[in-house]
Every structure is written in C-alpha cells, then in structure tokens.
Design a protein around this motif. Structure first.
Motif, short mmCIF file in Angstrom:
data_model
loop_
_atom_site.label_atom_id
_atom_site.label_comp_id
_atom_site.label_asym_id
_atom_site.label_seq_id
_atom_site.Cartn_x
_atom_site.Cartn_y
_atom_site.Cartn_z
N PHE A 126 -1.88 -4.03 -4.89
CA PHE A 126 -2.33 -4.20 -3.51
C PHE A 126 -3.83 -3.93 -3.38
N ILE A 127 -4.36 -3.03 -4.20
CA ILE A 127 -5.81 -2.78 -4.20
C ILE A 127 -6.54 -4.00 -4.73
N ARG A 172 -13.10 1.31 -5.85
CA ARG A 172 -13.28 2.74 -5.57
C ARG A 172 -13.33 3.01 -4.06
N ARG A 173 -14.01 2.15 -3.31
CA ARG A 173 -14.08 2.33 -1.86
C ARG A 173 -12.69 2.21 -1.24
N LEU A 174 -11.94 1.22 -1.69
CA LEU A 174 -10.59 1.02 -1.16
C LEU A 174 -9.67 2.17 -1.54
N ALA A 187 0.84 -1.20 0.00
CA ALA A 187 0.00 0.00 0.00
C ALA A 187 0.87 1.25 0.00
N PHE A 188 0.48 2.24 -0.81
CA PHE A 188 1.24 3.48 -0.91
C PHE A 188 1.36 4.17 0.45
#
Length: 623
Positions: A493-494, A253-255, A197-198
């Motif tokens: 990761f998304i 989109r939610r993530l 994750a960034f």
C-alpha cells in the motif's frame, strides 16, 4: 529505557561491589515474584518469563556496570563522552518536528519550509488514506493553535482548507473486501495483508472491539508459539529495502512516518520523537564512533560498505570459531582481556596486523556487544526509541509487527543495515541452540540492554521501572529477530501511494501550458512521461541490458512469465556474460516509478499492466 510523559530515561550505570550487586539482583527477582501482579507484567517466556531468564538480564546489566563503562571509554583511559541534559520541549516543538520530517511544515508556515522538501504537499496529501489524513490533520491543527498563541496572529491557513471535506458523491476510503477479517482475526492469523494501510486495518479492529483494552497476556507466547506470519503473495512482486531509487525511498519515508503515527493514533498511543542531545564523540577509531563516521572511514578502504567492517569481522570471527559454544553472547569474556583487545583493535585493525587467532569466542561476543553499547547514539536512534518501546502497547501481535515494519523503514540507512546484520547473526546463533543453549528468548534477554541502554541521557529509575524496561525491550528484540524476514520489506500500500504520487505529479506537470506546448513537438499528449511501448500493447515487453551488451530482447508476456524467467533467457542468449544469475536483477524503470529492482517471483504481465509505460532493464546488483 523507561518511557514517560517527558520522553525516555535511561538507567544510570553505578559501580557497586559484588555483594551489593547480588543483593540488588535478589530484590529485582523479588519484585518479579511478589510486588508486580501478573496482570501488570509483560511476560513472554517458554511458559512465562522465568527467574532464570530474568537473572540473565540482570547479570548482563551488572556485567555492563562492572566494566566501568559509566566512567570512561573502553577505548582508552581518560576519554569521556560529554553529555548534554535533555531540555523540556517547547510548546508545539514536537508537532513542528513531525511536520518538518513529513515535509508538510509549509502547510502552516511557509517561512519554516525546508528547501529540500520540493515535493508538492497537495500531491502528497491527495494519496493519503483517511487514517493517515487524520494523523496529519491532528498535528496541523495542534501546531496552528500553538502558533496562534505564540505569535498572536490570525494569518494561518485553516486546517479545513487543507483537508477538503468529501463531496456528496464521494465516500471515505473503504477497506478492500475481506480486509475486515484480516483486521479482526485472532492472534493465530497467519497472513499479513499489505495491500490495505495498517492504520485502516487497526481502525477496523478498534471499531469492532470497542471494549478492547491492551492485553499484556498477548506477549505470553513461547518461542515456538509465536504466530508464523507470512505476507500475502503479490503478483507484482515484493519490494525490499534497497530495491527502490533514492527519490522513491524519500517518498516512502514520508508516507511511512505518517502511517506509523496514524497506526499509534488508532490505539490512542501518543508517541513523540525525542531530539538527540549534542554528544561529543570520537572522530576516528572503532568504538564510540558515530555510525556515519565509521562507515566513511570504511568506504575509503572498501567502497560500498553498508555495515561497519569491525562489526562484520567480529561476527565472522565468532562464526568461524563455531556457533556451538555454550552460553554464546550470555557468558562474558574476561573484562581485562576484553579491554586490552579493544585497545589493540583501535590501533591495529585498519593496518590488518591485529591477531584474530588470539580472540576467544566469549571475548569476541563481548567486543560485539561493547561496540553496540558504545555507539554515541543508540542503534534504534534517539528519535524513535520511544516508538519502539511503545510497540508493546499495541493490542495484537499483528499490529506490533506492522508497527515494527514501519519503524525499521524509518531508521537511517546506516542504522537499518547494521541492525539487519545483527538480527541475522542472532538468528544464526539461535539455529545452534541445541548445543549453545541460546534460544530466541535467551538471546533477546541478553541483547536487550546492549541495544536499548546508552549514554546519551541518564536518570536513576526505580527497580520496578527497571523490570518494566527489561520485559519491554527484550520483547522488542525478540520480535525483531523472529520476524526479520518481514520487517525489511516495503508494504504494497505504501508503494501504491508512491506510484499515485508520481502519476499525480506528472499530471500537474502536464497541465502547464508551456510544458504541453514543448512536449507537443516531441509526441502527442499523454498522461505519463513516456509513451507506452508498442510491444506492451501487443503482449510483448522489450528488455535491454546496456551494461553487458547491446542486446535488446522482445519477450512475449504470458500468465506464468516471471522476472527470473527473463533473467534465465537473457543468460542463455548472451554467452559472453559471466555474471551469475543471483547477481543480476531485472529493473522496472520509468512510468509511475523511478526505479525498482524486481523480486524474481514478479509476474511480468501483471506488473506490465500496472505500469505500462515502464522500461525493463537488466543490471548487475550492487551489494
């Protein structure tokens, strides 16, 4: 556009005579050279943002002002855009809007839960990283405090009940081996790690640079000195926007919203979305029409249109006439002629009677910029305009690029597709810079006011704020153009979190005894919605193409087998298929994903191991 504590403000277009505009430009340049120290300026030139490039920006502003757009619509006399002043947000309004958009408002108030947010919040939360969970927790806690003050009642779930603390044998998620290097390397680092994750990478960067301050000199890169970032190659394939099913994109989109917020949180940047005001706009036509309305018109004529036909035609005309025209996009067309052409297009574009041969290069470019400016709401949306501008505050180019990637994914589909068509066109203009004299910086400086200035809200700003607006917005446009090949991709990761949510949802479903009893009649108990195909367990996959024939191919999995090899074998075995290879896609369907169009360089054995219950189907790509 100027970002401030109360939201954002947009310069008011004011008519001035040529003399006063010239004096205003001189004062702006003086502010650049004298009043604003280098340490406070955001600069990004060949060597620096020189006076000539800044002058191009102010000239573009003056061209917009002198066209009289501030006092009427370009499409006709007397048509005005009705504006509503932005109201100061009520306490907790930002948090409520954020939780609603993330599908998590039911965590604090079941009465506010939207009907379409059917996804189980527990499943969603179970897949979040520590930084993502912290971002949610912060807003849940803030909103709970607001509700307590607003309603004076104590029947709200405690934030500690929502986020279960780690058990003794649990450890917080850690970055994968080698990711610390990715997070802390210098600006010249080439590779982008999309498996971690960034926000986790940013947290590691922050922890290793406690004394780090936002360094505006990070923007002092010339066109050819911007880092040449590339994605780490993933054997399970790269996923671009449009490759996933709508159901999975909803999860994405939610993530992405949570991840974007977490990324800004790690840098101490508070970004709040703005509510678009009610704007009375045209319900038909070409200029000043909402994107959705315009695309609805186009769909009736050309089904499947993703980018407005008028914009496609303007781009095509400019390119057919040649991209070598000096000053393309910078030199404006004659104002009276552009206005006349605009009116002709409104009346005859859909009738196909408009005479494109009469449109000169600079006039067509001016019409293209006019179309963008005349959108009732900005192309980057009112909601996320602040966040786009705030990207400049992130400490490294890598984090700026990661934030832009997330913001592009958050845009509505119509805005995202239109923006993509524009930046691709800008790159083609830049490719001809030897003759048209339009470098990356030139195009960015000229297009920034057209993309970021709009008529939704107006407020006078100081000239120093105008300068800040110029450098901030031009830098964002520059990054959008320079890194467009990376921005329209979904980080691994998304996608991994989406797969985890799908699997967790299936596990919860099968815990229900009634469902288990029903499924028992069909097959033995299993963790996924479909049994693992027998071929997969024996080193084979079965590929179907029901859209073209009844052929079902069994293909042996090898270390080097890629999705493109599967397509090649299919075409060689079925001579009746007249579709070109580039118009076909191998889809991953079922298992821990709903549907995904595979990158041709996907290694099938690796993906089959990641999703053993998937089916493999060849279909024509819908463009």
């Amino acid at each position: 556009v100027v970002s401030g504590p109360g939201g954002f403000f947009v310069c008011e277009n004011i008519k001035e005579d040529n003399l006063s505009r010239g004096r205003k430009r001189e004062r702006r340049l003086e502010a650049v050279n004298v009043h604003i120290p280098d340490s406070e300026c955001l600069r990004f030139p060949q060597d620096s943002l020189d006076e000539l490039e800044m002058d191009d920006y102010w000239k573009e502003i003056e061209n917009i002002e002198s066209s009289g757009e501030g006092h009427g619509r370009a499409g006709g006399e007397g048509e005005t855009q009705e504006e509503e002043q932005q109201k100061a947000p009520e306490e907790g309004e930002h948090e409520e809007a954020w939780l609603t958009e993330a599908g998590l408002v039911r965590l604090v108030d079941d009465s506010l839960a939207a009907e379409d947010h059917e996804e189980d919040s527990a499943v969603f939360l179970s897949t979040l990283t520590r930084t993502q969970a912290a971002a949610v927790q912060l807003r849940v806690s803030s909103y709970q405090q607001t509700l307590l003050r607003r309603r004076n009642r104590q029947h709200l779930p405690d934030v500690r009940d929502i986020f279960r603390p780690p058990e003794k044998n649990e450890e917080p998620p850690k970055l994968e081996e080698g990711s610390d290097k990715d997070a802390t390397t210098a600006e010249t680092e080439m590779e982008l790690n999309v498996e971690v994750a960034f926000s986790e990478q940013a947290l590691s960067y922050r922890d290793n640079n406690q004394r780090l301050k936002v360094n505006n000199s990070s923007l002092n890169s010339s066109d050819d000195k911007l880092p040449n970032f590339k994605l780490l190659r993933d054997k399970t394939g790269q996923t671009r926007v449009g490759d996933l099913s709508p159901l999975d994109m909803k999860k994405v989109r939610r993530l992405v919203l949570v991840e974007m917020t977490a990324l800004f949180d790690t840098a101490g940047i508070d970004v709040k979305a703005n509510k678009p005001g009610r704007v009375k706009s045209k319900e038909s036509g070409l200029f000043g029409v909402p994107l959705i309305t315009l695309l609805d018109q186009d769909h009736r004529r050309v089904p499947g249109t993703k980018v407005p036909l008028i914009l496609q035609m303007l781009i095509r005309h400019v390119e057919e006439e040649g991209l070598d025209t000096e000053g393309l996009l910078r030199i404006p067309g004659a104002a009276t002629r552009v206005k006349s052409l605009c009116q002709e297009l409104e009346s005859s574009f859909y009738d196909r009677t408009f005479q494109w041969k009469q449109v000169k290069q600079h006039d067509a470019a001016s019409l293209l910029k006019l179309f963008i400016r005349e959108l009732p709401h900005p192309l980057l949306t009112v909601e996320y305009l602040n966040a786009f501008i705030a990207v400049n505050k992130l400490p490294t180019k890598k984090q700026q690029l990661q934030a832009l990637n997330l913001l592009v994914l958050l845009l509505p589909e119509a805005n995202r597709d239109t923006l993509k068509a524009l930046v691709e066109f800008f790159q083609r203009v830049i490719n001809h810079q030897a003759k048209n004299k339009m470098t990356l910086n030139n195009v960015s400086v000229v297009m920034a006011p057209n993309i970021f200035m709009f008529k939704g809200f107006r407020s006078k700003v100081t000239e120093q704020q105008e300068f800040s607006m110029a450098t901030n917005t031009a830098n964002i446009v520059r990054l959008l153009i320079r890194y467009q090949n990376l921005l329209w991709t979904i980080p691994k990761f998304i996608l991994t979190q989406v797969r985890q949510q799908n699997m967790e949802s299936q596990r919860k479903l099968y815990k229900d005894r009634a469902v288990r009893k029903l499924l028992k009649k069909i097959t033995t108990d299993r963790p996924l919605d479909k049994a693992i195909p027998e071929e997969n367990t024996q080193g084979f996959i079965r590929v179907q193409a029901p859209q073209f024939s009844k052929i079902s191919m069994a293909i042996q999995l090898t270390e080097d087998l890629q999705a493109s090899d599967v397509l090649t074998r299919f075409l060689s075995q079925d001579s009746s298929v007249s579709v070109k290879k580039e118009d076909l896609c191998l889809y991953e369907i079922g298992g821990n994903i709903k549907e995904r169009c595979l990158d041709e360089e996907t290694y099938m054995k690796d993906l089959s191991q990641l999703n053993p219950a998937a089916e493999w189907v060849i279909k024509a790509v819908q463009r």
